[in-house]
Design a protein around this motif. Structure first.
Motif, short mmCIF file in Angstrom:
data_model
loop_
_atom_site.label_atom_id
_atom_site.label_comp_id
_atom_site.label_asym_id
_atom_site.label_seq_id
_atom_site.Cartn_x
_atom_site.Cartn_y
_atom_site.Cartn_z
N ARG A 160 80.81 2.19 42.61
CA ARG A 160 81.62 2.32 43.96
C ARG A 160 81.96 1.11 44.20
N GLN A 161 81.24 -0.13 44.33
CA GLN A 161 81.64 -1.42 44.67
C GLN A 161 83.30 -1.88 43.63
N ASP A 211 86.05 0.35 44.75
CA ASP A 211 86.38 -0.41 46.02
C ASP A 211 87.45 -1.52 45.99
N ARG A 268 90.81 -1.43 44.40
CA ARG A 268 91.77 -0.84 44.90
C ARG A 268 92.22 -1.57 46.30
N ARG A 269 91.68 -2.92 46.53
CA ARG A 269 91.76 -3.48 47.84
C ARG A 269 93.31 -4.10 47.38
#
Length: 131
Positions: free
Chosen positions: A56-57, A60, A63-64
């Motif tokens: 997940r990290q 995420d 996708r920044r």
């Protein structure tokens, strides 16, 4: 002579074995998920939920917006990393985990990782202004 009857469960008791809530990784089969959970319980470098958290990290982070990724390298110590953990270390952990899994489960996990890697590895847009 009395028959042996099955014992009845106490009122409110469940017939299912209680299990602690373990994170589900979308896209992994139940067999692969079971193997990941077993690995997290048996390796001293992992804790329950570490693989899901690392995945997940990394997802995420890639996708920044690009401008935020650039700021991480410009800032001293990386502000994002201080609060949320180092996404590059999370990605390295995912590589380590895939090496410890069976080939079939490793393929499933690598397929999920590859989705985020594709975003990370895509070329940056050209900064030249089009006429």
């Amino acid at each position: 002579m009395p028959r042996n009857r099955p014992r009845r469960a106490a009122a409110g008791a469940s017939h299912h074995r209680a299990s602690s809530a373990q994170p589900v990784i979308d896209g992994l089969s139940s067999r692969a998920l079971s193997e990941v959970h077993r690995l997290e319980r048996t390796r001293n470098y992992l804790s329950p939920g570490d693989v899901a958290m690392a995945l997940r990290q990394w997802k995420d982070y890639v996708r920044r917006p690009e401008r935020e990724l650039w700021q991480d390298f410009e800032a001293d110590g990386g502000l994002y990393w201080d609060c949320c953990g180092d996404p590059l270390e999370a990605r390295a952990l995912l590589d380590t985990v895939t090496q410890a899994l069976s080939p079939r489960t490793a393929r499933e996990l690598r397929r999920l990782i590859a989705r985020s890697d594709a975003l990370w590895n895509r070329p940056s847009p050209s900064y030249l202004a089009d006429d």
